[in-house]
Design a protein around this motif. Sequence first.
Motif, PDB file in Angstrom:
ATOM      1  N   LEU A 109     -36.516 -15.794 -15.321  1.00  0.00           N
ATOM      2  CA  LEU A 109     -37.685 -15.548 -14.480  1.00  0.00           C
ATOM      3  C   LEU A 109     -38.710 -16.634 -14.703  1.00  0.00           C
ATOM      4  CD1 LEU A 109     -40.327 -14.282 -16.168  1.00  0.00           C
ATOM      5  CD2 LEU A 109     -38.845 -12.322 -16.271  1.00  0.00           C
ATOM      6  N   ASP A 110     -39.507 -16.867 -13.686  1.00  0.00           N
ATOM      7  CA  ASP A 110     -40.553 -17.888 -13.712  1.00  0.00           C
ATOM      8  C   ASP A 110     -41.663 -17.369 -12.810  1.00  0.00           C
ATOM      9  OD1 ASP A 110     -42.201 -20.123 -13.407  1.00  0.00           O
ATOM     10  OD2 ASP A 110     -40.524 -21.526 -13.226  1.00  0.00           O
ATOM     11  N   ILE A 111     -42.762 -16.934 -13.409  1.00  0.00           N
ATOM     12  CA  ILE A 111     -43.869 -16.407 -12.621  1.00  0.00           C
ATOM     13  C   ILE A 111     -45.170 -17.038 -13.085  1.00  0.00           C
ATOM     14  CG2 ILE A 111     -42.729 -14.206 -12.133  1.00  0.00           C
ATOM     15  CD1 ILE A 111     -44.459 -12.902 -14.240  1.00  0.00           C
ATOM     16  N   SER A 112     -46.146 -17.045 -12.197  1.00  0.00           N
ATOM     17  CA  SER A 112     -47.436 -17.619 -12.562  1.00  0.00           C
ATOM     18  C   SER A 112     -48.552 -16.953 -11.770  1.00  0.00           C
ATOM     19  CB  SER A 112     -47.446 -19.132 -12.348  1.00  0.00           C
ATOM     20  OG  SER A 112     -47.225 -19.442 -10.994  1.00  0.00           O
ATOM     21  N   VAL A 113     -49.746 -17.072 -12.327  1.00  0.00           N
ATOM     22  CA  VAL A 113     -50.970 -16.620 -11.674  1.00  0.00           C
ATOM     23  C   VAL A 113     -52.008 -17.711 -11.859  1.00  0.00           C
ATOM     24  CG1 VAL A 113     -50.510 -14.148 -11.998  1.00  0.00           C
ATOM     25  CG2 VAL A 113     -51.817 -15.394 -13.736  1.00  0.00           C
ATOM     26  N   ARG A 114     -53.017 -17.660 -11.016  1.00  0.00           N
ATOM     27  CA  ARG A 114     -54.141 -18.590 -11.130  1.00  0.00           C
ATOM     28  C   ARG A 114     -55.428 -17.805 -11.306  1.00  0.00           C
ATOM     29  NH1 ARG A 114     -52.277 -23.567 -10.083  1.00  0.00           N
ATOM     30  NH2 ARG A 114     -50.535 -23.753  -8.662  1.00  0.00           N
ATOM     31  N   ILE A 159     -51.562 -19.894 -15.231  1.00  0.00           N
ATOM     32  CA  ILE A 159     -50.906 -19.269 -16.374  1.00  0.00           C
ATOM     33  C   ILE A 159     -49.473 -18.993 -15.932  1.00  0.00           C
ATOM     34  CG2 ILE A 159     -50.945 -17.374 -18.037  1.00  0.00           C
ATOM     35  CD1 ILE A 159     -53.927 -16.929 -16.913  1.00  0.00           C
ATOM     36  N   ARG A 160     -48.523 -19.598 -16.615  1.00  0.00           N
ATOM     37  CA  ARG A 160     -47.124 -19.522 -16.195  1.00  0.00           C
ATOM     38  C   ARG A 160     -46.261 -18.988 -17.331  1.00  0.00           C
ATOM     39  NH1 ARG A 160     -43.433 -24.800 -14.704  1.00  0.00           N
ATOM     40  NH2 ARG A 160     -41.612 -23.650 -13.947  1.00  0.00           N
ATOM     41  N   VAL A 161     -45.328 -18.102 -16.994  1.00  0.00           N
ATOM     42  CA  VAL A 161     -44.373 -17.568 -17.954  1.00  0.00           C
ATOM     43  C   VAL A 161     -42.968 -17.860 -17.452  1.00  0.00           C
ATOM     44  CG1 VAL A 161     -43.434 -15.492 -19.030  1.00  0.00           C
ATOM     45  CG2 VAL A 161     -45.905 -15.721 -18.717  1.00  0.00           C
ATOM     46  N   GLN A 187     -37.089  -5.803 -14.335  1.00  0.00           N
ATOM     47  CA  GLN A 187     -37.992  -5.024 -15.174  1.00  0.00           C
ATOM     48  C   GLN A 187     -38.856  -5.935 -16.042  1.00  0.00           C
ATOM     49  OE1 GLN A 187     -35.298  -2.429 -17.192  1.00  0.00           O
ATOM     50  NE2 GLN A 187     -35.179  -1.000 -15.473  1.00  0.00           N
ATOM     51  N   SER A 188     -38.261  -6.987 -16.559  1.00  0.00           N
ATOM     52  CA  SER A 188     -39.036  -7.930 -17.351  1.00  0.00           C
ATOM     53  C   SER A 188     -40.080  -8.621 -16.483  1.00  0.00           C
ATOM     54  CB  SER A 188     -38.117  -8.966 -18.005  1.00  0.00           C
ATOM     55  OG  SER A 188     -38.856  -9.794 -18.857  1.00  0.00           O
ATOM     56  N   ARG A 189     -39.685  -9.024 -15.288  1.00  0.00           N
ATOM     57  CA  ARG A 189     -40.622  -9.656 -14.351  1.00  0.00           C
ATOM     58  C   ARG A 189     -41.800  -8.724 -14.063  1.00  0.00           C
ATOM     59  NH1 ARG A 189     -37.272 -11.069 -10.781  1.00  0.00           N
ATOM     60  NH2 ARG A 189     -37.159 -13.261 -11.358  1.00  0.00           N
ATOM     61  N   GLU A 190     -41.503  -7.455 -13.815  1.00  0.00           N
ATOM     62  CA  GLU A 190     -42.569  -6.484 -13.543  1.00  0.00           C
ATOM     63  C   GLU A 190     -43.480  -6.323 -14.755  1.00  0.00           C
ATOM     64  OE1 GLU A 190     -45.133  -3.986 -11.723  1.00  0.00           O
ATOM     65  OE2 GLU A 190     -43.604  -5.252 -10.798  1.00  0.00           O
ATOM     66  N   GLY A 191     -42.904  -6.316 -15.954  1.00  0.00           N
ATOM     67  CA  GLY A 191     -43.716  -6.237 -17.167  1.00  0.00           C
ATOM     68  C   GLY A 191     -44.654  -7.425 -17.301  1.00  0.00           C
ATOM     69  N   TRP A 192     -44.136  -8.643 -17.048  1.00  0.00           N
ATOM     70  CA  TRP A 192     -44.982  -9.837 -17.112  1.00  0.00           C
ATOM     71  C   TRP A 192     -46.052  -9.798 -16.021  1.00  0.00           C
ATOM     72  CZ3 TRP A 192     -45.607 -12.650 -21.155  1.00  0.00           C
ATOM     73  CH2 TRP A 192     -44.567 -12.894 -22.040  1.00  0.00           C
ATOM     74  N   ARG A 193     -45.696  -9.333 -14.827  1.00  0.00           N
ATOM     75  CA  ARG A 193     -46.698  -9.240 -13.745  1.00  0.00           C
ATOM     76  C   ARG A 193     -47.838  -8.317 -14.143  1.00  0.00           C
ATOM     77  NH1 ARG A 193     -42.422  -9.004  -8.939  1.00  0.00           N
ATOM     78  NH2 ARG A 193     -42.398 -11.223  -8.471  1.00  0.00           N
ATOM     79  N   ARG A 194     -47.488  -7.184 -14.722  1.00  0.00           N
ATOM     80  CA  ARG A 194     -48.530  -6.260 -15.180  1.00  0.00           C
ATOM     81  C   ARG A 194     -49.399  -6.910 -16.243  1.00  0.00           C
ATOM     82  NH1 ARG A 194     -46.141  -0.184 -15.857  1.00  0.00           N
ATOM     83  NH2 ARG A 194     -45.735   0.169 -13.652  1.00  0.00           N
TER      84      ARG A 194
END
Length: 156
Positions: free
Chosen positions: A6-11, A103-105, A123-130
């Motif tokens: 997974l690769d997710i980020s927020v600004r 912020i990127r994971v 599920q891991s992606r959802e955990g990181w999003r939260r």
Amino acid sequence: MHTPSLDISVRVTTRIDLVWHAIVDPDVRTRWWPGHDFQAVAGATIEAISPRPGRTPARRVRGDITAIDHEGRELHASWTSTPGNYTTTFRLLVSEGKHGTKIRVIETGFPDDVADAQQIVAQSREGWRRLLGDLVDFLGSDENVRAIEHAHRIGR
């Protein structure tokens, strides 16, 4: 062969130095990431409990910080998850961009030989999003940002 990751980020509009302190300072971090215990130094143990939406028990992870670069604002860790007893690695990166602080994971190493591999990643992606959402909400408060500035004697 496809390896699940997974690769997710927020600004956020918060300055990069304040974001980094919110992540690595344990006194600040417990205000938005309660129950996640680690010192931001290479070799330190990291433990966390993350809910798994629609599933019990919660995901528990335990591992080590494998590298940290305070100037480059990167944290790398390897941890083993239960249930499942699988080990993943993750990188948390904080960087400046045109539209604020990113912020990127990136988490890799999920099992690919089990029937629910994609569900584990989801599920891991959802955990990181939260978790990242909680950080964004925390940094959205002027009071919280002022507390970080005060604790680290950082000027605006």
